[in-house]
Design an enzyme around this catalytic site. Structure first.
Site, PDB file in Angstrom:
ATOM      1  N   HIS A   1      -0.494  -4.943  19.464  1.00  0.00           N
ATOM      2  CA  HIS A   1      -0.060  -4.583  18.106  1.00  0.00           C
ATOM      3  C   HIS A   1       0.633  -3.224  18.176  1.00  0.00           C
ATOM      4  O   HIS A   1       0.170  -2.322  18.867  1.00  0.00           O
ATOM      5  CB  HIS A   1      -1.266  -4.508  17.167  1.00  0.00           C
ATOM      6  CG  HIS A   1      -0.879  -4.359  15.724  1.00  0.00           C
ATOM      7  ND1 HIS A   1      -0.555  -3.136  15.179  1.00  0.00           N
ATOM      8  CD2 HIS A   1      -0.733  -5.267  14.723  1.00  0.00           C
ATOM      9  CE1 HIS A   1      -0.231  -3.311  13.897  1.00  0.00           C
ATOM     10  NE2 HIS A   1      -0.333  -4.581  13.593  1.00  0.00           N
TER      11      HIS A   1
ATOM     12  N   SER B   1       1.964  -5.457   3.304  1.00  0.00           N
ATOM     13  CA  SER B   1       3.415  -5.315   3.492  1.00  0.00           C
ATOM     14  C   SER B   1       4.200  -6.400   2.750  1.00  0.00           C
ATOM     15  O   SER B   1       5.387  -6.590   2.994  1.00  0.00           O
ATOM     16  CB  SER B   1       3.764  -5.308   4.984  1.00  0.00           C
ATOM     17  OG  SER B   1       2.999  -6.250   5.698  1.00  0.00           O
TER      18      SER B   1
ATOM     19  N   HIS C   1       5.696  -5.169   8.602  1.00  0.00           N
ATOM     20  CA  HIS C   1       5.735  -6.551   9.071  1.00  0.00           C
ATOM     21  C   HIS C   1       5.957  -7.524   7.913  1.00  0.00           C
ATOM     22  O   HIS C   1       5.040  -8.205   7.465  1.00  0.00           O
ATOM     23  CB  HIS C   1       4.436  -6.880   9.819  1.00  0.00           C
ATOM     24  CG  HIS C   1       4.412  -6.318  11.197  1.00  0.00           C
ATOM     25  ND1 HIS C   1       3.256  -6.019  11.877  1.00  0.00           N
ATOM     26  CD2 HIS C   1       5.415  -5.982  12.046  1.00  0.00           C
ATOM     27  CE1 HIS C   1       3.555  -5.530  13.075  1.00  0.00           C
ATOM     28  NE2 HIS C   1       4.862  -5.499  13.193  1.00  0.00           N
TER      29      HIS C   1
ATOM     30  N   CYS D   1      -7.970   1.586   6.834  1.00  0.00           N
ATOM     31  CA  CYS D   1      -7.362   2.263   5.692  1.00  0.00           C
ATOM     32  C   CYS D   1      -7.905   1.720   4.376  1.00  0.00           C
ATOM     33  O   CYS D   1      -8.383   0.584   4.302  1.00  0.00           O
ATOM     34  CB  CYS D   1      -5.838   2.165   5.771  1.00  0.00           C
ATOM     35  SG  CYS D   1      -5.138   0.732   4.970  1.00  0.00           S
TER      36      CYS D   1
ATOM     37  N   CYS E   1       0.859  -1.177   0.000  1.00  0.00           N
ATOM     38  CA  CYS E   1       0.000   0.000   0.000  1.00  0.00           C
ATOM     39  C   CYS E   1       0.905   1.239   0.000  1.00  0.00           C
ATOM     40  O   CYS E   1       2.120   1.138   0.128  1.00  0.00           O
ATOM     41  CB  CYS E   1      -0.878   0.008   1.255  1.00  0.00           C
ATOM     42  SG  CYS E   1       0.108   0.022   2.766  1.00  0.00           S
TER      43      CYS E   1
ATOM     44  N   GLU F   1       0.734  -0.703  16.305  1.00  0.00           N
ATOM     45  CA  GLU F   1      -0.100   0.456  15.969  1.00  0.00           C
ATOM     46  C   GLU F   1      -0.976   0.865  17.158  1.00  0.00           C
ATOM     47  O   GLU F   1      -1.157   2.049  17.435  1.00  0.00           O
ATOM     48  CB  GLU F   1      -0.978   0.150  14.752  1.00  0.00           C
ATOM     49  CG  GLU F   1      -1.735   1.377  14.271  1.00  0.00           C
ATOM     50  CD  GLU F   1      -2.777   1.086  13.215  1.00  0.00           C
ATOM     51  OE1 GLU F   1      -3.855   1.693  13.265  1.00  0.00           O
ATOM     52  OE2 GLU F   1      -2.516   0.243  12.325  1.00  0.00           O
TER      53      GLU F   1
ATOM     54  N   CYS G   1       2.645   5.761   8.946  1.00  0.00           N
ATOM     55  CA  CYS G   1       1.721   5.921   7.818  1.00  0.00           C
ATOM     56  C   CYS G   1       0.816   7.120   8.081  1.00  0.00           C
ATOM     57  O   CYS G   1       0.280   7.261   9.184  1.00  0.00           O
ATOM     58  CB  CYS G   1       0.868   4.657   7.678  1.00  0.00           C
ATOM     59  SG  CYS G   1      -0.453   4.859   6.480  1.00  0.00           S
TER      60      CYS G   1
END
Length: 315
Positions: free
Chosen positions: A130, A274, A47, A201, A18, A132, A102
């Site tokens: 995680h 990824s 990742h 996203c 992405c 994020e 991001c």
């Protein structure tokens, strides 16, 4: 020589990298070119082991904490985002740092700040541990954000002030699972503040939509991605839910167990956000060695999103 059995290979489009992953990898490459090796990267930039190993070969050193980095070398923060304490520590140590978070994750961070300033209780829908989620929760003081992982959590949650709530979501979740959790929250708290635009996203949504179209009737769906990649793990779940007889997560063609193909005439293939495209080609080549492959592309969206590099590298 025996004829190879026929196999219809349905290839998902979009798949793989992405814009946020592209940008993060470019940040590491440009940093190496600007400052030379070594450049330190806090946490895997994305990742995917193959990506990480390629960048290591160029001179990137991956560490888990800032304490493992020397003061005099640049450090890059991964695409998943970091708690505020990390850049704060880098500044106190006068380090050069580049934030590869991001932009879509940064948007969630900005929303968290805004809700906090408006004195709202904040719920984050996501997976504990995680990076994020750690980064998003770390934008605010401890206790300011409550993590909700399941519909059950949403039903059990007891806010201090039910009239003053907001929710955010991790960007790489399953669209359908998140919709169920959001519905449970909105049923209980009709006035809950929602994101201006869904936090999940565009790339996660698009990859899941493509899998929903290619999975029905597939005897097997292969998802290329890492076990630590949330969006890749979700694609396996989406494939099974959409009707694939079987779905497996693989890091590359080397992980394929060919007994999975027994009785399979239709294969679905995709890659998490990824996973590089050469890994997809590797799986296609491995299938062609064993089967008479007919390719079909299942295209559900065009992706034209790009993100600018940070100013420090854009010169």
């Amino acid at each position: 020589m025996t004829a190879r059995p026929p196999l219809t290979l349905r290839l998902a489009a979009p798949r793989g990298f992405c814009a946020g992953v592209d940008r993060a990898i470019q940040i590491v490459e440009e940093s190496l070119s600007k400052w030379g090796a070594p450049v330190y990267v806090r946490h895997e930039i994305v990742h995917n082991r193959h990506v990480v190993e390629r960048l290591e070969a160029l001179g990137a050193i991956f560490v888990e904490e800032l304490s493992e980095c020397p003061d005099d070398r640049p450090v890059i923060f991964s695409a998943h985002g970091v708690p505020k304490s990390v850049p704060a520590e880098a500044r106190t140590r006068n380090m050069i740092y580049v934030d590869a978070t991001c932009p879509l994750v940064s948007k969630v961070h900005v929303e968290a700040e805004r809700h906090h300033q408006n004195a709202r209780e904040i719920i984050l829908i996501g997976h504990a541990g995680h990076p994020e989620v750690i980064g998003t929760m770390g934008q605010l003081p401890g206790g300011a954000v409550t993590l909700i992982e399941t519909v059950e959590d949403a039903r059990a949650y007891q806010p201090k002030d039910p009239a003053n709530l907001a929710f955010l979501t991790q960007t790489t979740l399953s669209v359908d699972d998140t919709a169920e959790i959001v519905a449970a929250l909105q049923a209980r708290f009709p006035g809950i503040a929602t994101p201006h635009k869904e936090d999940i996203c565009y790339a996660t949504t698009n990859r899941q939509e493509a899998v929903k179209v290619l999975a029905p009737g597939a005897g097997l769906v292969l998802v290329i991605g890492a076990g630590t990649s949330s969006n890749s793990v979700r694609l396996v779940e989406v494939a099974l839910r959409a009707g694939a007889a079987r779905a497996e997560l693989i890091a590359s063609a080397e992980d394929i167990d060919w007994t999975w193909f027994d009785g399979v005439s239709v294969l679905g293939l995709t890659a998490g956000a990824s996973a590089p495209e050469d890994l997809v080609q590797g799986v296609i080549d491995a299938c062609r060695e064993r089967f008479d492959v007919t390719m079909e592309t299942v295209k559900t969206a065009d992706e034209t999103v790009t993100f600018k590099l940070p100013r420090v590298l854009a010169g």
